[in-house]
Design an enzyme around this catalytic site. Structure first.
Site, PDB file in Angstrom:
ATOM      1  N   PRO A   2       0.959  -1.196  -0.119  1.00  0.00           N
ATOM      2  CG  PRO A   2      -0.790  -1.562   1.452  1.00  0.00           C
ATOM      3  CD  PRO A   2       0.548  -2.081   1.139  1.00  0.00           C
ATOM      4  CD  GLU A   3       2.460   3.478  -4.421  1.00  0.00           C
ATOM      5  OE1 GLU A   3       2.848   4.666  -4.809  1.00  0.00           O
ATOM      6  OE2 GLU A   3       2.687   2.456  -5.631  1.00  0.00           O
ATOM      7  CE  LYS A  52       5.426   2.967   0.111  1.00  0.00           C
ATOM      8  NZ  LYS A  52       6.223   2.198  -0.537  1.00  0.00           N
ATOM      9  CG  ASN A 194       7.362  -0.410  -8.377  1.00  0.00           C
ATOM     10  OD1 ASN A 194       8.072   0.019  -8.583  1.00  0.00           O
ATOM     11  ND2 ASN A 194       6.884  -1.483  -9.045  1.00  0.00           N
ATOM     12  NE  ARG A 283       8.131  -3.699  -5.371  1.00  0.00           N
ATOM     13  CZ  ARG A 283       6.971  -2.718  -4.599  1.00  0.00           C
ATOM     14  NH1 ARG A 283       7.202  -2.368  -3.848  1.00  0.00           N
ATOM     15  NH2 ARG A 283       5.965  -3.079  -5.202  1.00  0.00           N
TER      16      ARG A 283
END
Length: 294
Positions: A2-3, A52, A194, A283
């Site tokens: 989760p961003e 976050k 990401n 990533r």
């Protein structure tokens, strides 16, 4: 994972349904029993998101710090006064997700929280509802002083009340590290993940491998400005949407949510060039080699 916009939505939901409430806190799984005992019976004063990380502040000078990580998620339920999403986080291997709580549940149907399902690390229960936390990367009880120290290690949050890009511009332009790596560094900017990394760099026409020191000040500020705008959209919509709204038959419509993220080999929505991907900062980064040429 989760961003930042999801964590800010969590903070808003906790503020709405739990602030001012005395909470019964437990750890059905057992792994957080000692921490739950420190919070049980305390009243939630406020909920704050920084990047976050979520900080739930209680009236006994204790703070519950939670970082959802890749697999963490909160689920919620309660009576008709308990409004909000039923799930926020990254549940069930499907990536970042949010589910509505509009299921018609009313006071007559609410008899308290259900039996815990799965490995519930923390359960919070008020007179009107409950919240369960599963699978977080970090979950700990800290003091307010320790919260301040943890937040001091983080970069500026684009969703802070009065976002100012000055600090971010200074940090990102002072390093030779590629900008695509820096955007994933929470000490440079807090909350980007990401998806936002790929989409913001595309919107600004910046190659992910360009060193931060090679950015112009207006480019660095453009990254910040677009991030603020997109993340505010994410808080409002409950999901990441980065494409521009187009008018079709007199009605606004988006053809798709993203420009480059997870579109490897597909044509760029602007120039038609196939989208590329590569590993970066542990990533996968996506970009258009034409629109984001060095």
């Amino acid at each position: 994972m989760p961003e930042g916009h999801s964590v800010h939505r969590l903070a808003k939901q906790f503020t709405s349904v739990f602030t001012g409430e005395q909470l019964a806190v437990s750890s059905p799984q057992g792994r957080f029993a000692a921490g739950a005992a420190q919070l049980d019976g305390a009243t939630l004063l406020s909920a704050l998101a920084h990047g976050k990380q979520l900080f739930l502040r209680f009236d006994n000078d204790r703070v519950l710090r939670v970082h959802l990580g890749l697999y963490g998620a909160w689920s919620f339920g309660g009576d008709a006064t308990f409004r909000g999403a039923s799930s926020i986080g990254a549940p069930r291997r499907i990536g970042e997700s949010e589910q509505s709580a509009d299921d018609g549940t009313g006071p007559a149907a609410y008899g308290g929280p259900p039996e815990p399902v799965g490995a519930v690390r923390v359960r919070l229960v008020s007179a009107h509802g409950w919240a369960d936390l599963r699978g977080p990367t970090a979950c700990e009880v800290i003091t307010r002083a320790e919260e301040n120290a943890a937040r001091a290690k983080l970069g500026p949050d684009p969703l802070q009340p009065r976002p100012d890009g000055t600090e971010f511009v200074s940090r990102v332009m002072s390093s030779i590290t590629p900008v695509g790596v820096q955007l994933m560094n929470q000490s440079v900017i807090a909350g980007i993940g990401n998806v936002y990394r790929a989409e913001v760099l595309f919107l600004q026409g910046i190659n992910p491998w360009r060193p931060g020191r090679q950015l112009r000040e207006d480019e660095a500020l453009g990254i910040w400005t677009d991030t603020v705008r997109l993340m505010k959209d994410g808080v409002r919509e409950g999901r990441i949407i980065t494409t521009t709204v187009e008018a079709r038959n007199g009605r606004p419509k988006r053809s798709a949510p993203n420009y480059v993220y997870k579109r490897t080999g597909e044509p760029c929505r602007r120039c038609g060039t196939p989208i590329l991907r590569a590993a970066m900062a542990a990533r996968t980064v996506y970009w258009c080699p034409s629109c984001q040429a060095d």
